[in-house]
Design a protein around this motif. Structure first.
Motif, PDB file in Angstrom:
ATOM      1  N   LYS A  86       0.846  -1.207   0.000  1.00 49.48           N
ATOM      2  CA  LYS A  86       0.000   0.000   0.000  1.00 49.48           C
ATOM      3  C   LYS A  86       0.877   1.250   0.000  1.00 49.48           C
ATOM      4  N   GLU A  87       1.913   1.220   0.837  1.00 49.73           N
ATOM      5  CA  GLU A  87       2.768   2.420   0.984  1.00 49.73           C
ATOM      6  C   GLU A  87       3.490   2.748  -0.323  1.00 49.73           C
ATOM      7  N   ASN A  88       3.880   1.678  -1.026  1.00 50.76           N
ATOM      8  CA  ASN A  88       4.651   1.909  -2.260  1.00 50.76           C
ATOM      9  C   ASN A  88       3.759   2.028  -3.487  1.00 50.76           C
ATOM     10  N   ALA A  89       2.462   1.776  -3.277  1.00 49.20           N
ATOM     11  CA  ALA A  89       1.523   1.925  -4.399  1.00 49.20           C
ATOM     12  C   ALA A  89       1.445   3.402  -4.784  1.00 49.20           C
ATOM     13  N   GLN A  90       1.045   3.636  -6.018  1.00 47.87           N
ATOM     14  CA  GLN A  90       0.887   5.007  -6.505  1.00 47.87           C
ATOM     15  C   GLN A  90      -0.588   5.239  -6.830  1.00 47.87           C
ATOM     16  N   PRO A  91      -1.052   6.512  -6.934  1.00 44.00           N
ATOM     17  CA  PRO A  91      -0.324   7.781  -6.845  1.00 44.00           C
ATOM     18  C   PRO A  91       0.140   8.121  -5.426  1.00 44.00           C
ATOM     19  N   HIS A  92       1.024   9.093  -5.373  1.00 45.77           N
ATOM     20  CA  HIS A  92       1.564   9.576  -4.093  1.00 45.77           C
ATOM     21  C   HIS A  92       1.190  11.042  -3.889  1.00 45.77           C
ATOM     22  N   ASP A  93       1.145  11.478  -2.625  1.00 43.05           N
ATOM     23  CA  ASP A  93       0.986  12.913  -2.361  1.00 43.05           C
ATOM     24  C   ASP A  93       2.153  13.396  -1.506  1.00 43.05           C
ATOM     25  N   ASP A  94       2.292  14.726  -1.470  1.00 38.86           N
ATOM     26  CA  ASP A  94       3.436  15.286  -0.735  1.00 38.86           C
ATOM     27  C   ASP A  94       3.043  15.442   0.732  1.00 38.86           C
ATOM     28  N   CYS A  95       3.974  16.002   1.534  1.00 37.88           N
ATOM     29  CA  CYS A  95       3.740  16.089   2.986  1.00 37.88           C
ATOM     30  C   CYS A  95       2.539  16.977   3.308  1.00 37.88           C
ATOM     31  N   LYS A  96       2.367  18.041   2.473  1.00 39.43           N
ATOM     32  CA  LYS A  96       1.330  19.025   2.828  1.00 39.43           C
ATOM     33  C   LYS A  96       0.000  18.754   2.130  1.00 39.43           C
ATOM     34  N   GLY A  97      -0.044  17.696   1.352  1.00 42.22           N
ATOM     35  CA  GLY A  97      -1.306  17.394   0.659  1.00 42.22           C
ATOM     36  C   GLY A  97      -1.627  18.431  -0.393  1.00 42.22           C
ATOM     37  N   GLU A  98      -0.569  18.970  -1.026  1.00 41.32           N
ATOM     38  CA  GLU A  98      -0.815  20.006  -2.056  1.00 41.32           C
ATOM     39  C   GLU A  98      -0.489  19.518  -3.465  1.00 41.32           C
ATOM     40  N   ILE A  99       0.253  18.395  -3.538  1.00 38.25           N
ATOM     41  CA  ILE A  99       0.641  17.866  -4.858  1.00 38.25           C
ATOM     42  C   ILE A  99       0.375  16.360  -4.874  1.00 38.25           C
ATOM     43  N   VAL A 100      -0.162  15.878  -5.978  1.00 36.63           N
ATOM     44  CA  VAL A 100      -0.404  14.435  -6.139  1.00 36.63           C
ATOM     45  C   VAL A 100       0.132  14.027  -7.511  1.00 36.63           C
ATOM     46  N   GLY A 101       0.740  12.845  -7.571  1.00 34.29           N
ATOM     47  CA  GLY A 101       1.230  12.403  -8.880  1.00 34.29           C
ATOM     48  C   GLY A 101       1.636  10.942  -8.898  1.00 34.29           C
ATOM     49  N   ALA A 102       2.061  10.514 -10.084  1.00 36.02           N
ATOM     50  CA  ALA A 102       2.471   9.111 -10.276  1.00 36.02           C
ATOM     51  C   ALA A 102       3.450   9.057 -11.434  1.00 36.02           C
ATOM     52  N   HIS A 103       4.185   7.973 -11.513  1.00 38.07           N
ATOM     53  CA  HIS A 103       5.212   7.928 -12.569  1.00 38.07           C
ATOM     54  C   HIS A 103       5.314   6.534 -13.166  1.00 38.07           C
TER      55      HIS A 103
END
Ligand code: BG6
Length: 598
Positions: A86-103
């Motif tokens: 779950k932790e390594n699954a994507q998408p991810h968000d940043d610490c502040k919950g302002e950016i979300v993305g995947a690669h």
């Protein structure tokens, strides 16, 4: 190697979850270790639903189809950095919950980034390289306040080949970046989407914009801007119409795509014959081969095996030498030999295999030569980078083990070698019917052989001369579908050591042509006298049939068409063995359809 898809609508879209889910199903052949979606509403709220598992499993867990929002991202992983979790699954968000993305791709300095980001105080949820991109974007955004600049700066801090998609939570813009892995933009009516794969976009639109390396694109629901990843300068590029037929992606009464795609081969071969006769690129290809200095050929997996068969066609029909090796080996093996005026033939059904891309990029940088792409997915990176593109027109191939594309790749090389010598291709017109007859007449025999072999965990596939590449391909199919140890070897080589493996009933599959009968009989006897079991695919021959424990005739096959029939026979055999063992041949464990990492 992973797949991602992102989409932006103008307003709240009730169907967002279904759209993301369908895109995930389209991407499922690229990775099925983890799946996840992020959905956003217009009030800067977002949710991420992700877990270990296939798209079907995770979608059921979180009811993807019921999610709504006006923009969203889905990502499927084939794990490289970080175990499937779950932790390594994507998408991810940043610490502040302002950016979300995947690669998709490989950030090769991930370990250093984890250390650096941790020291900078970031809360890292896992160790996936995709997560590190988002935290670096967070840092760069804090410094510049401009997302485009943050992307450009982030690119200077991450090493490797990748493509990623990211969005500031509070913005109606989405951004997609390409540096070494595939990326496409689709312009639909009332919305725009971006993806690592054409297939997931073609459900929405045929207006496709390929994004090239060192570019990024920012888009909203109705506008897009392509910019340089190096300096942010604007790049103009209009949509191209891509008419790949996505409707093909239905099982249509077959149990698996692998089965469907095997039985589609005759029709796809007919399509290929038409295209090869009419398409200017095939005429240009003959001229280019004629004018080339040295000719090199690269491919990976099944595509490499088709290329190796091609080298026998060119040698035996035209007396032309082609230097072939695995794509991953090209730089090491031939990188110091290539010269101006050389030709590199790159064989890749997806056009996205990173090993092939590396070889092509190196060749283009090092010499003033020509690259000829033998490719199925037009609009792919290889199709874009090649000087000559030879479409194999197999339509979309879903099953991870390649089948119909292999047969058409073989057809391309038989055609080129035949046309090069000025001979007509009338005999090639018989191949589709030859395949149809073979599949119809021998499916039952192959089923019986599958029954004999279904519990084997070790076997060899041996071929002499022109059958050697097919022996390698047949062994690969057994590995891919059955996960067993199977080795494809040159039959003459078997006595130089590997014969020691043979014990009572050790299974050895032999592939023979009529012309090599005496040699094959001698090689079969070497195994039989040591009590091994011999299963032969060859044009009918009474003597060979008598000394084989089981014999599958390649009816009416001539010398140059025997490999093609043997190839499809081994595809079907491996499929039937896999099904007898309860496998899902379309999605073998650990591997994926297109590997866009080194
Ligand atoms: C591997 C696939 O990842 O890539 C094989 O599992 C395939 O089936 C190989 O043959 C090469 O792929 P492509 O797209 O370059 O032909």
């Amino acid at each position: 190697m992973c797949g991602f898809f992102g989409i932006v609508f103008e307003e709240r879209n009730g169907g967002l979850g279904q759209i993301l889910n369908k895109a995930g199903e389209r991407l499922s052949y690229r990775g099925y270790d983890t799946a996840g979606i992020a959905v956003f509403d217009k009030n800067s709220n977002y949710k991420i639903f992700k877990d270990k598992g296939t798209i079907e499993e995770v979608s059921d867990e979180f009811k993807f189809k019921e999610k709504s929002g006006y923009k969203g991202i889905i990502q499927l992983r084939w794990a490289t950095f970080g175990a499937p979790s779950k932790e390594n699954a994507q998408p991810h968000d940043d610490c502040k919950g302002e950016i979300v993305g995947a690669h998709n791709g490989n950030i090769v300095n991930t370990h250093g980034l984890i250390k650096e980001l941790s020291e900078n105080g970031h809360t890292l949820k896992g160790v996936n390289d995709g997560e590190m991109i988002i935290h670096i974007l967070e840092e760069e955004m804090a410094g510049t306040g401009d997302f485009g600049k943050a992307i450009i700066n982030t690119n200077t801090r991450i090493n490797g080949d990748y493509a990623f998609i990211a969005t500031p939570v509070s913005s109606d813009k989405m951004y997609a970046v390409k540096k070494g892995s595939s990326l496409f933009l689709g312009i639909a009516d009332g919305y725009i989407c971006a993806s690592s794969d054409l297939i997931s976009i073609l459900d929405h639109t045929d207006k496709i914009i390929p994004i090239l390396d060192n570019e990024y694109v920012e888009f909203t629901y109705d506008k897009y801007e392509i910019k340089s990843l190096l300096n942010g300068s604007k790049i103009e590029r209009k949509p191209e119409i891509n008419n790949l037929n996505v409707e093909e992606i239905k099982l249509g009464g077959y149990s698996h795509f692998m089965e469907k795609e095997i039985f589609e081969s005759p029709q796809k071969f007919r399509n290929l014959l038409d295209v090869m006769e009419k398409h200017d690129a095939y005429k240009e290809a003959i001229k280019t081969i004629r004018n080339a200095n040295n000719i090199y050929l690269v491919g990976s997996g099944t595509s490499y095996h088709a290329g190796r068969l091609g080298t026998y066609y060119f040698s035996k029909i035209d007396g032309l030498n082609i230097n072939a090796t695995f794509a991953a080996d090209f730089i090491e093996r031939y990188g110091h030999c290539i010269k101006d005026g050389d030709l590199l033939i790159a064989v890749s059904q997806s056009g996205e295999t990173k090993d092939v891309k590396n070889a092509v990029d190196y060749f283009k940088k090092k010499v003033n030569g020509k690259v000829m792409g033998v490719v199925n997915v037009l609009g792919s990176t290889l199709a874009y980078n090649a000087d000559i593109v030879l479409p194999i027109v197999s339509d979309i191939e879903i099953s991870v083990p390649a089948t119909k594309t292999f047969i058409n790749q073989c057809g391309v090389f038989l055609y080129l070698a035949t046309a090069y010598s000025g001979k007509g291709i009338d005999r090639m017109r018989e191949i589709p019917a030859l395949i149809e007859d073979f599949l119809r007449k021998e499916k039952e025999h192959l089923g019986k052989l599958a029954e004999i072999l279904k519990n084997e965990r070790d076997l060899h596939v041996l071929g002499y001369g022109i059958m050697y590449p097919i022996a390698m391909e047949g062994a690969l199919k057994m590995k891919e579908v059955m996960y067993i140890h199977s080795e494809g070897m040159y039959s003459s080589e078997f006595k130089h050591g590997p014969l020691a493996i043979v014990y009572d009933n050790y299974p050895v599959i032999f592939l023979a042509t009529s012309e090599d009968k005496d040699m094959i009989i001698s090689h079969i006897n070497e195994v039989k006298t040591r009590m091994g079991s011999v299963y032969t695919l060859a044009p009918y021959d009474k003597e060979i049939e008598e000394i084989s424990d089981y014999f599958i005739p390649l009816d009416n096959a001539e010398y140059f068409t025997s490999p093609i029939l043997a190839g499809i026979g081994l595809q079907l055999l491996s499929y039937l063995i896999g099904v007898k063992n309860g496998r899902n041949p379309d999605r073998p464990r650990n591997i994926s359809k297109t590997i866009t990492v080194d």
